[in-house]
Scaffold this motif. Structure first.
Motif, PDB file in Angstrom:
ATOM      1  N   MET A   1      11.163  -9.538  -3.538  1.00  0.00           N
ATOM      2  CA  MET A   1      11.118  -7.469  -3.730  1.00  0.00           C
ATOM      3  C   MET A   1      10.073  -7.626  -4.814  1.00  0.00           C
ATOM      4  SD  MET A   1      13.491  -4.370  -5.173  1.00  0.00           S
ATOM      5  CE  MET A   1      14.874  -4.737  -4.643  1.00  0.00           C
ATOM      6  N   LEU A   2       9.680  -7.921  -5.454  1.00  0.00           N
ATOM      7  CA  LEU A   2       8.873  -8.330  -6.362  1.00  0.00           C
ATOM      8  C   LEU A   2       7.388  -8.435  -5.808  1.00  0.00           C
ATOM      9  CD1 LEU A   2       6.922  -6.944  -8.704  1.00  0.00           C
ATOM     10  CD2 LEU A   2       8.012  -9.415 -10.108  1.00  0.00           C
ATOM     11  N   ALA A   3       7.667  -9.958  -4.413  1.00  0.00           N
ATOM     12  CA  ALA A   3       5.957  -9.945  -4.192  1.00  0.00           C
ATOM     13  C   ALA A   3       6.235  -8.638  -3.468  1.00  0.00           C
ATOM     14  CB  ALA A   3       6.221 -11.266  -3.420  1.00  0.00           C
ATOM     15  N   TYR A   4       6.915  -8.075  -2.478  1.00  0.00           N
ATOM     16  CA  TYR A   4       6.556  -7.517  -1.743  1.00  0.00           C
ATOM     17  C   TYR A   4       6.106  -6.118  -1.626  1.00  0.00           C
ATOM     18  CZ  TYR A   4       8.881  -8.812   2.891  1.00  0.00           C
ATOM     19  OH  TYR A   4       9.083  -9.022   4.264  1.00  0.00           O
ATOM     20  N   ARG A   5       6.352  -5.304  -3.246  1.00  0.00           N
ATOM     21  CA  ARG A   5       5.779  -4.596  -4.014  1.00  0.00           C
ATOM     22  C   ARG A   5       4.395  -5.084  -4.254  1.00  0.00           C
ATOM     23  NH1 ARG A   5       9.377  -0.679  -6.367  1.00  0.00           N
ATOM     24  NH2 ARG A   5       8.221  -0.519  -8.398  1.00  0.00           N
ATOM     25  N   ALA A   6       4.107  -6.062  -4.535  1.00  0.00           N
ATOM     26  CA  ALA A   6       2.648  -6.859  -5.075  1.00  0.00           C
ATOM     27  C   ALA A   6       1.584  -6.742  -3.944  1.00  0.00           C
ATOM     28  CB  ALA A   6       2.516  -8.226  -6.303  1.00  0.00           C
ATOM     29  N   ALA A   7       2.294  -7.328  -2.727  1.00  0.00           N
ATOM     30  CA  ALA A   7       1.566  -7.123  -1.945  1.00  0.00           C
ATOM     31  C   ALA A   7       0.918  -5.849  -1.544  1.00  0.00           C
ATOM     32  CB  ALA A   7       2.143  -8.079  -0.463  1.00  0.00           C
ATOM     33  N   PHE A   8       2.326  -5.114  -1.223  1.00  0.00           N
ATOM     34  CA  PHE A   8       2.489  -3.275  -0.354  1.00  0.00           C
ATOM     35  C   PHE A   8       0.767  -2.732  -1.713  1.00  0.00           C
ATOM     36  CE2 PHE A   8       5.573  -2.983   2.745  1.00  0.00           C
ATOM     37  CZ  PHE A   8       5.265  -3.309   3.614  1.00  0.00           C
ATOM     38  N   SER A   9       0.811  -2.507  -3.057  1.00  0.00           N
ATOM     39  CA  SER A   9       0.457  -2.353  -3.582  1.00  0.00           C
ATOM     40  C   SER A   9      -0.815  -2.661  -4.054  1.00  0.00           C
ATOM     41  CB  SER A   9       1.506  -2.267  -4.767  1.00  0.00           C
ATOM     42  OG  SER A   9       0.805  -3.268  -5.855  1.00  0.00           O
ATOM     43  N   ASN A  10      -2.182  -3.406  -3.693  1.00  0.00           N
ATOM     44  CA  ASN A  10      -2.627  -3.517  -2.863  1.00  0.00           C
ATOM     45  C   ASN A  10      -3.962  -4.117  -2.333  1.00  0.00           C
ATOM     46  OD1 ASN A  10      -2.826  -4.958  -5.865  1.00  0.00           O
ATOM     47  ND2 ASN A  10      -1.554  -5.200  -6.165  1.00  0.00           N
ATOM     48  N   GLU A  11      -2.977  -3.625  -1.058  1.00  0.00           N
ATOM     49  CA  GLU A  11      -3.578  -3.156   0.332  1.00  0.00           C
ATOM     50  C   GLU A  11      -4.056  -2.384  -0.097  1.00  0.00           C
ATOM     51  OE1 GLU A  11      -0.302  -5.138   3.230  1.00  0.00           O
ATOM     52  OE2 GLU A  11      -0.547  -2.249   3.416  1.00  0.00           O
ATOM     53  N   VAL A  12      -5.774  -2.082   0.893  1.00  0.00           N
ATOM     54  CA  VAL A  12      -6.449  -1.645   0.400  1.00  0.00           C
ATOM     55  C   VAL A  12      -7.580  -1.062   2.193  1.00  0.00           C
ATOM     56  CG1 VAL A  12      -9.146  -1.413  -0.226  1.00  0.00           C
ATOM     57  CG2 VAL A  12      -8.053  -2.191  -1.496  1.00  0.00           C
ATOM     58  N   GLU A  13      -6.793   0.611   2.154  1.00  0.00           N
ATOM     59  CA  GLU A  13      -7.433   0.927   3.959  1.00  0.00           C
ATOM     60  C   GLU A  13      -8.863   1.294   3.713  1.00  0.00           C
ATOM     61  OE1 GLU A  13      -6.575   4.701   4.849  1.00  0.00           O
ATOM     62  OE2 GLU A  13      -5.186   3.492   6.213  1.00  0.00           O
ATOM     63  N   THR A  14     -10.529   0.968   4.331  1.00  0.00           N
ATOM     64  CA  THR A  14     -11.340   1.213   4.218  1.00  0.00           C
ATOM     65  C   THR A  14     -11.584   1.731   5.722  1.00  0.00           C
ATOM     66  OG1 THR A  14     -11.591  -0.774   3.415  1.00  0.00           O
ATOM     67  CG2 THR A  14     -13.410   0.226   4.112  1.00  0.00           C
ATOM     68  N   LYS A  15     -12.798   2.676   5.426  1.00  0.00           N
ATOM     69  CA  LYS A  15     -13.073   3.529   6.876  1.00  0.00           C
ATOM     70  C   LYS A  15     -14.260   3.050   7.136  1.00  0.00           C
ATOM     71  CE  LYS A  15     -14.592   8.040   9.297  1.00  0.00           C
ATOM     72  NZ  LYS A  15     -13.726   9.285   8.360  1.00  0.00           N
ATOM     73  N   TRP A  16     -15.004   2.592   8.288  1.00  0.00           N
ATOM     74  CA  TRP A  16     -15.963   1.990   8.272  1.00  0.00           C
ATOM     75  C   TRP A  16     -17.317   2.964   9.454  1.00  0.00           C
ATOM     76  CZ3 TRP A  16     -17.394  -1.894   5.993  1.00  0.00           C
ATOM     77  CH2 TRP A  16     -16.555  -3.030   4.815  1.00  0.00           C
ATOM     78  N   ASN A  17     -16.208   3.770  10.172  1.00  0.00           N
ATOM     79  CA  ASN A  17     -16.318   5.149  10.701  1.00  0.00           C
ATOM     80  C   ASN A  17     -15.527   5.442  11.613  1.00  0.00           C
ATOM     81  OD1 ASN A  17     -16.324   3.392  13.556  1.00  0.00           O
ATOM     82  ND2 ASN A  17     -18.039   2.350  13.197  1.00  0.00           N
ATOM     83  N   ASP A  18     -15.981   6.953  12.481  1.00  0.00           N
ATOM     84  CA  ASP A  18     -14.952   7.381  12.599  1.00  0.00           C
ATOM     85  C   ASP A  18     -13.514   6.787  13.689  1.00  0.00           C
ATOM     86  OD1 ASP A  18     -15.763   9.674  11.503  1.00  0.00           O
ATOM     87  OD2 ASP A  18     -16.643  10.770  13.117  1.00  0.00           O
ATOM     88  N   ASN A  19     -14.143   5.136  13.884  1.00  0.00           N
ATOM     89  CA  ASN A  19     -13.077   4.291  14.941  1.00  0.00           C
ATOM     90  C   ASN A  19     -12.577   3.713  15.165  1.00  0.00           C
ATOM     91  OD1 ASN A  19     -13.405   6.500  17.311  1.00  0.00           O
ATOM     92  ND2 ASN A  19     -15.682   6.384  17.462  1.00  0.00           N
TER      93      ASN A  19
END
Length: 237
Positions: A1-19
């Motif tokens: 459970m903690l490993a899941y929380r650590a992994a999900f909480s440190n995902e970073v979404e990046t938008k490079w352009n509109d697509n």
């Protein structure tokens, strides 16, 4: 459970352009999250003695019920989860045993020495164990008697567990489960009568009881699992 929380909480979404969008994980940040959490727990309980417990890919419940946790198969796991688990196991005292879920290993360890152990998990199923349990999601510390744990196991047998993929009694939630057991008795006979009242069988009840039961120290000897079986004690309120 903690490993899941650590992994999900440190995902970073990046938008490079509109697509074009990407998702990445900083494993070092996830490991730091994990380490900080462990440090905070050690401070809270004033101890340096701890062990992280992990689950293997398969366990004995799949032999009882092949669809166990099948509803999770289509859910996305966080990025880098396996790498985070691998590095975490190298950094901390840890335990993993083939065929046995983490919950069972914790149940076995804590019931072997209940006076000197605390189980730490956000999983409500730990209420079925006669142990001291800290639910970190609720910041709640409980010590359950054997009678309380056994009653919670009977309730769970009626309710089933949607997360783990076993149904229990159709349409029965926690309140209805308690009402049925109040009516038919807080013992195995009461569970069977509750199942029969919904046109299900004792075999259905036994399967759900075994799926819901977290192993205790007495249920695991020489790496062999003793499946939960109704006893005279289960037939006394």
């Amino acid at each position: 459970m903690l490993a899941y929380r650590a992994a999900f909480s440190n995902e970073v979404e990046t938008k490079w352009n509109d697509n074009v969008w990407t998702l990445h994980t900083d494993v070092n940040a996830a490991l730091a999250y994990f380490d900080d959490f462990i440090t905070s727990l050690c401070k809270k309980f004033k101890t340096d003695a701890y062990q992280l417990v992990f689950s293997p890919r398969r366990n004995f419940r799949y032999e009882l019920f092949p669809n166990y946790k099948a509803n999770r198969s289509n859910k996305r796991k966080p990025l880098a989860l396996s790498g985070i688990i691998e590095q975490t196991r190298d950094r901390h005292p840890s335990l993993l045993e083939e065929g046995i879920e983490a919950d069972d290993l914790i149940g076995i360890r804590c019931t072997a020495d209940p006076e000197n152990s605390i189980a730490i998990s956000g999983d409500k199923d730990f209420a079925t164990l006669p142990i001291t349990w800290y639910n970190f999601l609720r910041d709640e510390l409980r010590t359950l008697t054997e009678e309380e744990a056994d009653h919670n196991h009977l309730t769970q047998t009626l309710m089933g567990d949607v997360v783990d993929g076993y149904a229990g009694l159709k349409g029965v939630g926690p309140k209805t489960a308690v009402k049925l057991l109040d009516k038919h008795g807080w013992d195995w006979d009461g569970v069977v009568k509750s199942y029969e009242s919904k046109e299900q069988t004792e075999e259905d009840a036994l399967l759900n009881a075994r799926l819901a039961y977290i192993l205790r120290n007495k249920d695991y000897t020489n790496q062999k699992v003793k499946l939960w079986t109704p006893t005279k004690q289960n037939n006394q309120k």
